[in-house]
Design a protein around this motif. Structure first.
Motif, PDB file in Angstrom:
ATOM      1  N   ASN A   1      -5.412 -13.694  -1.843  1.00 27.15           N
ATOM      2  CA  ASN A   1      -6.739 -14.135  -2.264  1.00 27.15           C
ATOM      3  C   ASN A   1      -7.003 -13.667  -3.688  1.00 27.15           C
ATOM      4  O   ASN A   1      -6.527 -12.608  -4.115  1.00 27.15           O
ATOM      5  CB  ASN A   1      -7.805 -13.569  -1.335  1.00 27.15           C
ATOM      6  N   VAL A   2      -7.790 -14.443  -4.430  1.00 26.47           N
ATOM      7  CA  VAL A   2      -8.214 -14.060  -5.773  1.00 26.47           C
ATOM      8  C   VAL A   2      -9.688 -13.684  -5.713  1.00 26.47           C
ATOM      9  O   VAL A   2     -10.536 -14.513  -5.328  1.00 26.47           O
ATOM     10  CB  VAL A   2      -7.992 -15.201  -6.781  1.00 26.47           C
ATOM     11  N   VAL A   3      -9.981 -12.432  -6.075  1.00 19.44           N
ATOM     12  CA  VAL A   3     -11.339 -11.891  -5.967  1.00 19.44           C
ATOM     13  C   VAL A   3     -11.791 -11.498  -7.367  1.00 19.44           C
ATOM     14  O   VAL A   3     -11.271 -10.553  -7.957  1.00 19.44           O
ATOM     15  CB  VAL A   3     -11.363 -10.681  -5.015  1.00 19.44           C
ATOM     16  N   GLN A   4     -12.760 -12.221  -7.881  1.00 22.06           N
ATOM     17  CA  GLN A   4     -13.155 -12.075  -9.284  1.00 22.06           C
ATOM     18  C   GLN A   4     -14.552 -11.478  -9.419  1.00 22.06           C
ATOM     19  O   GLN A   4     -15.500 -11.934  -8.774  1.00 22.06           O
ATOM     20  CB  GLN A   4     -13.106 -13.447  -9.967  1.00 22.06           C
ATOM     21  N   ASP A   5     -14.669 -10.450 -10.255  1.00 17.09           N
ATOM     22  CA  ASP A   5     -15.967  -9.888 -10.678  1.00 17.09           C
ATOM     23  C   ASP A   5     -16.802  -9.379  -9.511  1.00 17.09           C
ATOM     24  O   ASP A   5     -18.021  -9.572  -9.486  1.00 17.09           O
ATOM     25  CB  ASP A   5     -16.769 -10.924 -11.473  1.00 17.09           C
ATOM     26  N   CYS A   6     -16.169  -8.741  -8.537  1.00 13.79           N
ATOM     27  CA  CYS A   6     -16.907  -8.148  -7.418  1.00 13.79           C
ATOM     28  C   CYS A   6     -17.112  -6.657  -7.664  1.00 13.79           C
ATOM     29  O   CYS A   6     -16.283  -5.985  -8.299  1.00 13.79           O
ATOM     30  CB  CYS A   6     -16.158  -8.365  -6.105  1.00 13.79           C
ATOM     31  N   GLY A   7     -18.198  -6.121  -7.133  1.00  9.22           N
ATOM     32  CA  GLY A   7     -18.425  -4.690  -7.237  1.00  9.22           C
ATOM     33  C   GLY A   7     -17.443  -3.896  -6.402  1.00  9.22           C
ATOM     34  O   GLY A   7     -17.013  -2.806  -6.788  1.00  9.22           O
ATOM     35  N   VAL A   8     -17.095  -4.443  -5.229  1.00 13.10           N
ATOM     36  CA  VAL A   8     -16.065  -3.883  -4.349  1.00 13.10           C
ATOM     37  C   VAL A   8     -15.197  -5.058  -3.929  1.00 13.10           C
ATOM     38  O   VAL A   8     -15.703  -6.007  -3.324  1.00 13.10           O
ATOM     39  CB  VAL A   8     -16.680  -3.209  -3.112  1.00 13.10           C
ATOM     40  N   TRP A   9     -13.919  -5.027  -4.245  1.00  9.59           N
ATOM     41  CA  TRP A   9     -13.124  -6.219  -3.917  1.00  9.59           C
ATOM     42  C   TRP A   9     -12.795  -6.278  -2.441  1.00  9.59           C
ATOM     43  O   TRP A   9     -12.689  -7.360  -1.868  1.00  9.59           O
ATOM     44  CB  TRP A   9     -11.875  -6.308  -4.790  1.00  9.59           C
TER      45      TRP A   9
ATOM     46  N   GLY B   1     -16.331  -8.609  -2.028  1.00 15.68           N
ATOM     47  CA  GLY B   1     -15.561  -9.843  -1.899  1.00 15.68           C
ATOM     48  C   GLY B   1     -15.044 -10.051  -0.496  1.00 15.68           C
ATOM     49  O   GLY B   1     -15.439 -10.996   0.197  1.00 15.68           O
ATOM     50  N   LEU B   2     -14.134  -9.173  -0.043  1.00 17.89           N
ATOM     51  CA  LEU B   2     -13.539  -9.258   1.294  1.00 17.89           C
ATOM     52  C   LEU B   2     -14.116  -8.124   2.143  1.00 17.89           C
ATOM     53  O   LEU B   2     -13.981  -6.954   1.773  1.00 17.89           O
ATOM     54  CB  LEU B   2     -12.016  -9.140   1.207  1.00 17.89           C
ATOM     55  N   TYR B   3     -14.723  -8.458   3.261  1.00 18.91           N
ATOM     56  CA  TYR B   3     -15.478  -7.472   4.048  1.00 18.91           C
ATOM     57  C   TYR B   3     -14.986  -7.502   5.490  1.00 18.91           C
ATOM     58  O   TYR B   3     -15.153  -8.500   6.189  1.00 18.91           O
ATOM     59  CB  TYR B   3     -16.967  -7.815   3.981  1.00 18.91           C
TER      60      TYR B   3
ATOM     61  N   GLU C   1      -5.324 -17.247   0.339  1.00 19.20           N
ATOM     62  CA  GLU C   1      -5.389 -18.221  -0.756  1.00 19.20           C
ATOM     63  C   GLU C   1      -6.802 -18.751  -0.980  1.00 19.20           C
ATOM     64  O   GLU C   1      -7.000 -19.922  -1.312  1.00 19.20           O
ATOM     65  CB  GLU C   1      -4.384 -19.350  -0.523  1.00 19.20           C
ATOM     66  N   ASN C   2      -7.789 -17.869  -0.813  1.00 19.42           N
ATOM     67  CA  ASN C   2      -9.173 -18.196  -1.134  1.00 19.42           C
ATOM     68  C   ASN C   2      -9.502 -17.646  -2.521  1.00 19.42           C
ATOM     69  O   ASN C   2      -8.938 -16.637  -2.963  1.00 19.42           O
ATOM     70  CB  ASN C   2     -10.110 -17.583  -0.098  1.00 19.42           C
ATOM     71  N   TYR C   3     -10.436 -18.305  -3.184  1.00 20.84           N
ATOM     72  CA  TYR C   3     -10.868 -17.876  -4.523  1.00 20.84           C
ATOM     73  C   TYR C   3     -12.361 -17.600  -4.486  1.00 20.84           C
ATOM     74  O   TYR C   3     -13.157 -18.461  -4.102  1.00 20.84           O
ATOM     75  CB  TYR C   3     -10.533 -18.962  -5.545  1.00 20.84           C
TER      76      TYR C   3
ATOM     77  N   HIS D   1      -1.137  -8.281  -1.142  1.00 19.59           N
ATOM     78  CA  HIS D   1      -0.900  -9.168  -2.278  1.00 19.59           C
ATOM     79  C   HIS D   1      -2.127 -10.004  -2.619  1.00 19.59           C
ATOM     80  O   HIS D   1      -2.076 -11.224  -2.811  1.00 19.59           O
ATOM     81  CB  HIS D   1       0.304 -10.082  -2.028  1.00 19.59           C
ATOM     82  N   ASN D   2      -3.270  -9.337  -2.740  1.00 19.84           N
ATOM     83  CA  ASN D   2      -4.473  -9.959  -3.267  1.00 19.84           C
ATOM     84  C   ASN D   2      -4.611  -9.580  -4.739  1.00 19.84           C
ATOM     85  O   ASN D   2      -4.135  -8.526  -5.179  1.00 19.84           O
ATOM     86  CB  ASN D   2      -5.695  -9.479  -2.492  1.00 19.84           C
ATOM     87  N   TRP D   3      -5.251 -10.439  -5.528  1.00 19.88           N
ATOM     88  CA  TRP D   3      -5.505 -10.166  -6.930  1.00 19.88           C
ATOM     89  C   TRP D   3      -7.002  -9.929  -7.126  1.00 19.88           C
ATOM     90  O   TRP D   3      -7.838 -10.644  -6.551  1.00 19.88           O
ATOM     91  CB  TRP D   3      -5.091 -11.344  -7.797  1.00 19.88           C
ATOM     92  N   TYR D   4      -7.352  -8.954  -7.937  1.00 20.52           N
ATOM     93  CA  TYR D   4      -8.750  -8.682  -8.237  1.00 20.52           C
ATOM     94  C   TYR D   4      -8.831  -8.140  -9.655  1.00 20.52           C
ATOM     95  O   TYR D   4      -7.866  -7.591 -10.191  1.00 20.52           O
ATOM     96  CB  TYR D   4      -9.344  -7.690  -7.233  1.00 20.52           C
TER      97      TYR D   4
END
Length: 672
Positions: free
Chosen positions: A589-597, A574-576, A563-565, A616-619
């Motif tokens: 988690n919501v991952v917006q406008d990343c080159g690699v989510w 985004g998530l590494y 539940e991080n934005y 169940h992450n959104w990107y």
């Protein structure tokens, strides 16, 4: 879609004038009594007073002596700091004698309506014109006083520096060869040993000082130079380009920059056209830490709270010494000379066996406020601003603590504080050396640290490779509902060790020769059960492309990132999940406008980045780079890509709730 910007600091944070010298011999205290004792301190007080509202003490040292006596007598003690700036002449040291109890804690707090500042700096006044043609002014400061920071109107002013192209110089075993004739003037400069080279690389930010310059040969101080040029992402061969700068010479002064000459006791400042520095506020730090909290493992500091206090004006001088700053990642650096291959400039640019021999000796950037060998310590509603290193260091290795003891912190809370304008990270929890991951004494274990509802913005300005919040080896660190923004590197990082210290070791590091110098451990590290939930991370990755907005390193059983934005990250990761990450769940988690989510560093058969769940992450952009996912049992389950910012309702709920909780979204000096 909400884009909350708590992180814009409005016009700095105002200081209240007043000078207090800490360390004076306090007067005899009023005989303490059981119950509750309140001790009042004010810059206009007197240490011969009794610490009452009408007759406050003057120094924090006097208040500390009275607080100890009252706590020993069984009182719940509150030390109230009235408005003013309490200028320390040495760090304020808290030991087990400063402890309270769970029922009767000791609390250091701002008086009602007050905004006290604990400062390790001195005001600079009396500027006179030095070079009118260039608008350079000079002021006198105490001879011998050095600093890597200067604060102007409550914001860090940049040191004198110029950018150079990497092609302007060639790296040699002893320093640099000048290729660009426009730099030949460097050989004529005075105080050459104060000049530094800074190299901003792929994930490291390195500093090395000059020894001397003759003709086109720049000879660098050792071991800083050699340590900065072997291993990974080195000064001479960064993995990805990176800016190169020359810093800290009077001749480099540009508008708004400063240069300090400690031997002459002179501080130079190049003003803007029409600017008079006498109409500005300048503070030059001289302490390398402000508060040192440490007992012993057998007798820790306990039940101690700091509330409503601002900690400001520190520096950290080690990078300007012959040690330099041979950064390895996120504030860990090589602190001394180690045996190296004779051809290290060619044979050890992506690791080598002798480099592995140095790994367990890395040190950490210290905190301005330091906590070790302590339990039930709380920081709430405080401000950590205008500091030359990490704001708050919790349980770092002993080398990063002025008290000489490290680790050993439990049940400690960092709640609703502001971290801004810092040289290093906002908060760092845990060490990197063997006692951090496999403690020789169980009391060294870092456990149950909570970091929640803090605003961490515009930090790691000098040691740019540091994240906003870092927790290394710790059992159950909770990082929740923080807003982290405006960083050169990562937002929130957890873990350490690249999997090399986990059960059975890592074949990668066996191949590199690490286990010739350390054991292959058969028991888990202390890293487990990390919770990273409900955080808002934005405006990060401004300099370094490697790393991620949320990042984990090594096995972290029971870890949950949820539940991080994340947004505004210059299309980076985004998530590494980096080397050796295992047993980590990243969900909702919501991952917006990343080159690699999402990226799992699971290349090859020997890498232990395995057994992770991404669910169940959104990107809305960027692919998933999860090499060998099936082989490594990295499971991607029910993740959803959406067009643009058309987030579904449950994603919008995550966005709305991320960051500081609504009732706590007010911080001093920060626009809403």
């Amino acid at each position: 879609m909400r884009k909350r910007h708590l992180a814009s600091v409005a016009g700095g944070i105002s200081l209240v004038a007043g000078i207090v010298a800490v360390g004076a011999t306090p007067a005899l205290a009023v005989p303490p009594h059981p119950g509750r004792t309140t001790i009042v301190v004010s810059p206009s007080g007197d240490d011969h007073h009794q610490g009452t509202p009408g007759r406050p003490l003057r120094t924090l040292a006097a208040a500390q002596a009275m607080a100890r006596a009252s706590a020993r007598a069984g009182s719940a003690v509150t030390v109230q700091l009235k408005d003013g700036t309490y200028r320390l002449d040495k760090p304020l040291r808290f030991t087990a004698d400063d402890s309270g109890t769970s029922a009767k804690p000791v609390t250091w707090t701002a008086a009602k309506g007050a905004h006290p500042v604990v400062s390790g700096g001195r005001e600079v006044t009396g500027w006179t014109s030095y070079d009118a043609g260039k608008n350079i002014f000079v002021a006198s400061v105490p001879k011998g006083q050095d600093s890597r920071q200067l604060y102007k109107n409550d914001a860090a002013a940049p040191r004198a520096a110029i950018k150079i192209a990497r092609s302007d110089v060639t790296v040699t075993a002893t320093g640099l060869k000048i290729n660009n004739s426009a730099l030949d003037y460097l050989a004529t400069l005075p105080d050459q040993s104060r000049i530094e080279v800074e190299s901003q690389d792929s994930f490291t930010d390195r500093y090395a000082p000059v020894q001397s310059i003759s003709g086109t040969t720049i000879t660098m101080q050792q071991p800083a130079w050699q340590n900065n040029n072997w291993g990974y992402d080195t000064l001479g061969r960064p993995f990805a380009g990176g800016q190169l700068l020359l810093e800290n010479s009077y001749s480099f002064l540009q508008e708004g920059q400063w240069y300090l000459d400690p031997s002459g006791g002179r501080l130079y400042y190049r003003a803007a056209a029409g600017e008079d520095p006498n109409g500005q506020s300048f503070v030059l730090p001289y302490l390398e830490s402000l508060v040192q909290i440490a007992g012993s493992y057998a007798n820790p500091v306990h039940d101690l709270t700091f509330s409503g206090i601002r900690f400001s004006h520190s520096t950290w001088l080690s990078p300007g010494s012959s040690i330099g700053y041979a950064d390895q990642q996120n504030g860990a650096f090589i602190p001394k000379a180690y045996p190296q291959p004779a051809d290290y400039l060619t044979s050890c640019q992506s690791g080598c066996p002798l480099f592995e021999a140095a790994r367990n000796g890395w040190n950490q950037v210290p905190g301005a406020v330091q906590v070790a060998a302590a339990t039930r310590v709380t920081f709430t509603d405080d401000t950590f601003a205008h500091l030359g290193q990490v704001g708050l260091g919790i349980g770092l290795d002993a080398d990063a603590n002025g008290a000489g003891i490290g680790l050993g912190v439990t049940e400690t809370t960092v709640h609703h504080n502001l971290f801004t304008d810092l040289g290093g990270a906002g908060v760092v929890v845990g060490g990197v050396q063997p006692d951090a991951h496999h403690p020789s004494d169980p009391a060294m274990t870092i456990r149950d640290v909570t970091i929640d509802n803090n605003l961490v913005t515009d930090v790691a300005k000098d040691y740019k490779e540091m994240s906003g919040i870092l927790s290394t080896y710790a059992d159950h660190t909770v990082i929740s509902h923080n807003e982290v923004s405006n960083l050169a590197y990562d937002g929130i990082d957890t873990g350490w060790g690249w999997g090399a210290n986990d059960v059975g070791g890592s074949q990668d590091y066996r191949n590199r020769g690490l286990y010739d110098y350390q054991p292959v451990y058969t028991t888990p590290t202390t890293l487990r059960n990390t919770e990273v939930t409900g955080n808002l991370v934005h405006g990060v990755k401004k300099v370094f492309h490697d790393g991620g907005s949320l990042y984990n390193l090594s096995a972290n059983p029971g870890a949950v990132f949820s539940e991080n934005y994340i947004y505004d990250t210059l299309h980076t990761v985004g998530l590494y999940l980096d080397e050796g990450s295992r047993y980590v769940t990243m969900k909702n988690n919501v991952v917006q406008d990343c080159g690699v989510w999402v990226f799992t560093n699971s290349y090859g058969t020997s890498n232990n980045t395995s057994d992770n769940v991404l669910q169940h992450n959104w990107y809305n952009s960027g692919g998933a780079q999860t090499p060998n996912a099936t082989q490594h049992n990295n499971q991607l389950i029910d993740n959803v890509q959406v067009p643009g910012t058309a987030w579904p309702d449950d994603a919008q709920q995550v966005i709305a709730n991320a960051g500081v909780e609504p009732a706590l979204r007010t911080f001093p000096g920060v626009s809403q």
